[in-house]
Design an enzyme around this catalytic site. Structure first.
Site, PDB file in Angstrom:
ATOM      1  N   LYS A  88     -26.287  34.059   7.379  1.00  0.00           N
ATOM      2  CA  LYS A  88     -25.942  33.985   5.944  1.00  0.00           C
ATOM      3  C   LYS A  88     -27.158  34.304   5.077  1.00  0.00           C
ATOM      4  CE  LYS A  88     -24.787  29.595   6.293  1.00  0.00           C
ATOM      5  NZ  LYS A  88     -25.085  29.339   7.718  1.00  0.00           N
TER       6      LYS A  88
ATOM      7  N   ARG B 260     -19.125  23.881   1.621  1.00  0.00           N
ATOM      8  CA  ARG B 260     -19.139  23.435   3.014  1.00  0.00           C
ATOM      9  C   ARG B 260     -18.093  22.385   3.297  1.00  0.00           C
ATOM     10  NH1 ARG B 260     -24.819  24.855   4.146  1.00  0.00           N
ATOM     11  NH2 ARG B 260     -25.349  24.196   6.216  1.00  0.00           N
TER      12      ARG B 260
ATOM     13  N   ARG C 120     -36.382  30.963  14.621  1.00  0.00           N
ATOM     14  CA  ARG C 120     -36.548  31.396  13.221  1.00  0.00           C
ATOM     15  C   ARG C 120     -37.864  30.898  12.624  1.00  0.00           C
ATOM     16  NH1 ARG C 120     -31.905  29.847   9.277  1.00  0.00           N
ATOM     17  NH2 ARG C 120     -32.142  27.877  10.369  1.00  0.00           N
TER      18      ARG C 120
ATOM     19  N   ARG D  40     -38.553  25.364   9.896  1.00  0.00           N
ATOM     20  CA  ARG D  40     -37.820  24.256   9.290  1.00  0.00           C
ATOM     21  C   ARG D  40     -37.787  23.047  10.216  1.00  0.00           C
ATOM     22  NH1 ARG D  40     -32.340  27.037   7.122  1.00  0.00           N
ATOM     23  NH2 ARG D  40     -31.501  25.070   7.891  1.00  0.00           N
TER      24      ARG D  40
ATOM     25  N   ARG E 282     -25.601  20.090  13.364  1.00  0.00           N
ATOM     26  CA  ARG E 282     -25.207  20.987  12.251  1.00  0.00           C
ATOM     27  C   ARG E 282     -23.966  21.795  12.628  1.00  0.00           C
ATOM     28  NH1 ARG E 282     -30.922  23.604  11.776  1.00  0.00           N
ATOM     29  NH2 ARG E 282     -29.868  25.218  10.576  1.00  0.00           N
TER      30      ARG E 282
END
Ligand code: AP5
Ligand code: MG
Length: 217
Positions: free
Chosen positions: A13, A88, A127, A161, A172
């Site tokens: 996203k 969400r 990431r 993160r 998640r």
């Protein structure tokens, strides 16, 4: 044009939203980025959100719809927004409808990035982002052109993160399955949902999204 990018953690996203922002002059509205900024600044919202985000759970609907509403009052969003990570929950989807209607705006597309969850753990744990400008990278799938140097701003500082670990990613994903995926039928009834293969490489996913936005249907 106003679009929602919908998909589980690591679906792409943010990667696609920032590309669309750079190429089409639309504004990326990432509730995750806004909340992380609030955490960094130590604002009251940030202080409430931090533990929830670190656990991989969802921040309250009131908080996120509140920050989106404030953002939609800023004039740069008038020409179009990409909702990245919002809505969400069913309550957030209802809230967004109201927020847009109050401003005489409407949703054009809800683009679902269809992905294989097993591959996402690898995407999320690999990431990293530029600590100065926020440009996104991956240990294997999107490395800087010069190792250790941001392509966009030249910084040599990068960060990861705190919620990008294998255990939190599972939570998640479970939150996505339980609370976010069930909002798809709400948008299907409105004829807004378009699906894209999120397992294709980054450029191919971008081309598929562009084809939808340019098709006008
Ligand atoms: P948020 O920041 O929204 O995180 P998320 O939904 O878990 O999604 P990610 O940002 O992890 O994934 P992405 O789809 O953006 O993937 P990316 O493009 O970076 O939310 C974080 C937390 O904030 C939540 O857990 C919650 O606590 C809170 N929150 C936020 N919004 C909320 C809301 N509305 N309500 C309640 N709480 C909220 O890609 C991932 C990696 O893969 C990158 O390294 C990238 O380079 C790579 N990659 C991307 N595409 C591809 C591809 N096609 N092939 C190979 N690699 C790829
Ligand atoms: Mg993201």
């Amino acid at each position: 044009m106003n679009i929602i990018l919908l998909g589980p953690p690591g679906a792409g996203k943010g990667t696609q939203a920032s590309r669309l922002e750079a190429e089409r002059g639309m504004v990326q509205l990432s509730t995750g980025d806004m909340l992380r900024a609030a955490v960094k600044l130590g604002t009251p919202i940030g202080m409430r959100a931090k533990a929830v985000m670190d656990a991989g759970e969802l921040v309250s609907d009131e908080i996120v719809s509140g920050i989106i509403g404030e953002r939609l009052d800023m004039p740069d969003t008038e020409s179009g927004a990409i909702f990245d990570g919002y809505p969400r929950t069913a309550a957030q989807a209802q809230a967004l409808d109201g927020l847009l209607a109050e401003r005489d705006r409407q949703l054009d597309y809800v683009i679902e990035l269809v992905v294989d969850e097993e591959a996402l753990v690898d995407r999320v744990t690999g990431r990293f982002t530029c600590a100065r400008c926020g440009a996104g990278y991956h240990d294997r799938y999107k490395q800087p052109k010069v190792e250790g140097v941001c392509d966009v701003c030249g910084s040599t500082e990068f960060k990861r993160r705190p919620d990008d670990n294998a255990e939190t990613v599972r939570t998640r994903m479970a939150e996505y399955r339980a609370k976010t995926a069930p909002i798809l039928p709400f948008y299907e009834e409105k004829g807004l949902v378009r699906r894209v293969d999120g397992m294709a490489d980054i450029d191919a996913v971008g081309a598929a999204i562009d084809a939808i936005l340019d098709s006008g249907s």
